[in-house]
Write an enzyme that holds these catalytic residues in place. Structure first.
Site, PDB file in Angstrom:
ATOM      1  N   ARG B  54       0.940  -1.154   0.112  1.00 10.44           N
ATOM      2  CA  ARG B  54      -0.104  -0.197   0.178  1.00 10.44           C
ATOM      3  C   ARG B  54       0.808   1.415  -0.067  1.00 10.44           C
ATOM      4  O   ARG B  54       0.449   2.213  -0.729  1.00 10.44           O
ATOM      5  CB  ARG B  54      -1.153  -0.099   1.227  1.00 10.44           C
ATOM      6  CG  ARG B  54      -0.475   0.095   2.411  1.00 10.44           C
ATOM      7  CD  ARG B  54      -1.327  -0.126   3.441  1.00 10.44           C
ATOM      8  NE  ARG B  54      -1.584  -1.643   3.395  1.00 10.44           N
ATOM      9  CZ  ARG B  54      -2.814  -2.364   3.773  1.00 10.44           C
ATOM     10  NH1 ARG B  54      -4.017  -1.918   3.957  1.00 10.44           N
ATOM     11  NH2 ARG B  54      -2.879  -3.592   3.418  1.00 10.44           N
ATOM     12  N   THR B  55       2.026   1.259   0.704  1.00  7.89           N
ATOM     13  CA  THR B  55       2.618   2.617   0.791  1.00  7.89           C
ATOM     14  C   THR B  55       3.586   2.808  -0.629  1.00  7.89           C
ATOM     15  O   THR B  55       3.322   3.948  -0.982  1.00  7.89           O
ATOM     16  CB  THR B  55       3.621   2.516   2.033  1.00  7.89           C
ATOM     17  OG1 THR B  55       2.950   2.150   3.168  1.00  7.89           O
ATOM     18  CG2 THR B  55       4.538   3.941   2.066  1.00  7.89           C
ATOM     19  N   LYS B  82      23.073  -7.103  -4.961  1.00  8.70           N
ATOM     20  CA  LYS B  82      24.533  -7.785  -5.339  1.00  8.70           C
ATOM     21  C   LYS B  82      25.563  -7.157  -4.457  1.00  8.70           C
ATOM     22  O   LYS B  82      26.700  -7.256  -4.681  1.00  8.70           O
ATOM     23  CB  LYS B  82      24.831  -7.117  -6.786  1.00  8.70           C
ATOM     24  CG  LYS B  82      24.127  -7.783  -7.949  1.00  8.70           C
ATOM     25  CD  LYS B  82      24.501  -6.864  -9.199  1.00  8.70           C
ATOM     26  CE  LYS B  82      23.439  -7.176 -10.253  1.00  8.70           C
ATOM     27  NZ  LYS B  82      23.712  -6.341 -11.565  1.00  8.70           N
ATOM     28  N   ARG B 104      12.038   3.658   2.050  1.00 13.43           N
ATOM     29  CA  ARG B 104      11.740   2.693   3.181  1.00 13.43           C
ATOM     30  C   ARG B 104      12.997   1.897   3.038  1.00 13.43           C
ATOM     31  O   ARG B 104      13.310   1.242   2.340  1.00 13.43           O
ATOM     32  CB  ARG B 104      10.315   1.641   2.652  1.00 13.43           C
ATOM     33  CG  ARG B 104      10.341   0.551   3.751  1.00 13.43           C
ATOM     34  CD  ARG B 104       9.010   0.078   3.632  1.00 13.43           C
ATOM     35  NE  ARG B 104       7.866   0.926   4.119  1.00 13.43           N
ATOM     36  CZ  ARG B 104       6.690   0.514   4.492  1.00 13.43           C
ATOM     37  NH1 ARG B 104       6.319  -0.859   4.345  1.00 13.43           N
ATOM     38  NH2 ARG B 104       5.741   1.225   4.785  1.00 13.43           N
ATOM     39  N   HIS B 132       7.323   6.498  10.596  1.00 17.34           N
ATOM     40  CA  HIS B 132       6.532   6.167   9.378  1.00 17.34           C
ATOM     41  C   HIS B 132       5.611   7.495   9.317  1.00 17.34           C
ATOM     42  O   HIS B 132       4.477   7.471   9.583  1.00 17.34           O
ATOM     43  CB  HIS B 132       5.739   5.033   9.358  1.00 17.34           C
ATOM     44  CG  HIS B 132       5.499   4.660   7.799  1.00 17.34           C
ATOM     45  ND1 HIS B 132       5.143   5.426   7.006  1.00 17.34           N
ATOM     46  CD2 HIS B 132       4.620   3.762   7.481  1.00 17.34           C
ATOM     47  CE1 HIS B 132       4.579   4.855   5.895  1.00 17.34           C
ATOM     48  NE2 HIS B 132       4.389   3.697   6.285  1.00 17.34           N
TER      49      HIS B 132
END
Lengths: 179, 308
Positions: B54-55, B82, B104, B132
């Site tokens: 959702r975010t 990597k 995030r 958040h």
């Protein structure tokens, strides 16, 4: 009582009243009545002007005319060159604008860029049959090919001059000054 | 406002401005043409080093509806997998002329660190167990739509507080807006050191959900974050539900007009019963649409003006 604005008064409350009455009649004449007519006031001072013109039209026709508010902040082409502007409310009549004759109402017509933004905003909101423009003051200095259909007062001005419109609803007094 | 890293960065006036613009953005969602040109020519990169539906989608749609060019980079499938460092990944992406970076990351403080490295505006979309901020803004915005002013209103935040960045941002945001906040959790999920913090910020703590619920003007349930738990914080899921779940029985303790929030994804049957999640007073889906409006507003405030 609000402090007087600097400069010369070019329209007093009676002049503004007469100009808006004349614009109301012109709009009715051009539209051949109030059918399918929507007045959209541009924030900030276009909104009370649109309401006053609507009252003028209602007084002549005996039927109310739809009024809305249009904010063009998100459509301006100078967003990047100014501090972040706060958006205002866009509120359309419940009937929408599709197929209607929309009259945009603003206080001062200057460069034409606000009206350009308003036309872009309108095209995202629907497809009017026609769009017209009513302004209280046209001070010239257009930067885009835009012309008002209904003008309260043509006010030749130098680019460096400042035209201030104050209205009872937003400023406590009706007057237009130039400084 | 250059970045949005923490609710602490925002004044009450700035939160008000974000909400005011969000209200206008909300109206865009009902239009046929869901597009505003405000961020035309701007590029926003969503860098998600943790899973999210959702975010990430919300930020992606928010950017696109404002006409920004939006690309998504996730840890899986990028050079980060990597072994490239966060700094190199971020600098590489920003060298492509990025204006906004939505990040995030599982490490607390990652967004703040990134903001030191780049010129782009950085939005914290969740950093570990820290903050958040856009979730807190959308929660407060949603509650304001239901309760009016939050001043003096009592909000209960319930669940896995230890692992919750949503809780941290929410107490800062809600108390800043004048709400009375009580956080409720089992002792094992009450963060250590919460007492001095609760005194500083001005919120209450409780272990007794049944005592708090009848007084609440809004209830915010938090997800039990099993993926962040290294040990056993409660004996069984059943025991957690009995003590701290918003069950059908507990639903009867709260008024019918008290909004129920959940930041999602919900563990139905664990922290929230289906009856509560789907109740008429549940605002879970409204939080999603509010989130889009709030994120549009945040991107607009960060990227539209000359300071960006």
């Amino acid at each position: 009582m609000p402090a007087p604005a600097p400069g010369r008064t070019v329209l007093d409350p009676r002049d503004i009243g007469r100009a808006l009455t004349r614009i109301s009649h012109e709009i009715l004449e051009r539209n051949k009545g109030a059918d399918g007519l929507i007045l959209l006031g541009l924030h900030t001072r276009g909104v009370p002007l649109a309401r006053r013109i609507a009252e003028g039209i209602a007084a002549v026709e005996g039927t109310p005319v739809a009024v809305g508010e249009l904010d063009v902040t998100m459509y301006r082409d100078d967003l990047r060159s100014q501090p972040t502007r706060r958006a205002h409310k866009t509120q359309l009549p419940a009937s929408g604008i599709d197929g209607k004759v929309v009259v945009l109402v603003d206080d001062v017509l200057f460069s034409g860029r606000t009206i350009r933004a308003a036309l872009d905003a309108l095209s995202d909101l629907g497809r009017p049959a026609a769009v017209r423009l009513a302004v209280l003051v046209d001070r010239g200095h257009r930067e885009l090919p835009i012309r008002a259909d209904h003008v309260g007062k043509n006010l030749p001005s130098a680019r460096s001059e400042r035209v201030s419109v104050r209205l009872a609803e937003t400023d406590g007094v009706d007057e237009v000054t130039i400084a | 406002m250059k970045h949005l890293l923490s609710i602490d960065d925002l004044s009450v006036d700035q939160i008000g401005a974000i909400f005011e613009t969000a209200a206008e953005m909300h109206d865009v969602q009902t239009r046929d043409v869901k597009k505003l040109p405000a961020l035309r020519g701007r590029t926003v990169v969503n860098m998600f080093f943790e899973d999210s539906t959702r975010t990430r989608s919300s930020f992606e749609i928010a950017g696109k509806w404002l006409s920004a060019d939006v690309i998504n980079v996730s840890a899986k499938g990028s050079s980060a997998s990597k072994g490239e460092s966060l700094r190199d990944t971020v600098l590489t992406v920003c060298a492509m002329g990025v204006d906004g970076l939505v990040i995030r990351h599982p490490a607390s403080g990652a967004a703040h660190q990134v903001s030191q490295w780049v010129d782009a505006a950085v939005v914290n979309a969740g950093d570990g167990m820290h903050e958040h901020p856009t979730q807190a803004l959308l929660d407060a915005y949603t509650l304001q739509r239901h309760l009016g002013s939050l001043a003096g209103r009592h909000v209960a935040i319930v669940g896995d507080l230890t692992h919750s960045r949503v809780f941290r941002s929410n107490v800062l945001c809600l108390t800043k807006l004048g709400a009375r906040v009580t956080v409720v959790a089992p002792p094992t999920l009450m963060p250590s050191g919460i007492d001095p913090w609760s005194r500083d910020v001005g919120f209450e703590t409780s272990y007794d959900l049944d005592a708090v619920l009848p007084e609440a003007d809004a209830v915010m349930m938090l997800r039990v974050q099993r993926e962040r738990m290294s040990g056993a914080f409660f004996p069984t899921a059943r025991e957690y539900t009995v003590g701290y779940g918003l069950t059908r029985n507990r639903l009867a303790l709260i008024g019918p007009d008290v909004p129920i929030c959940h930041p999602g994804p919900m563990n139905r049957g664990l922290e929230i019963a289906a009856d509560a999640a789907d109740a008429a007073q549940s605002v879970v889906l409204e939080q999603v649409s509010s989130g889009l409006a709030v994120r549009m507003s945040v991107l607009y405030h960060l990227l539209a003006g000359e300071e960006a």
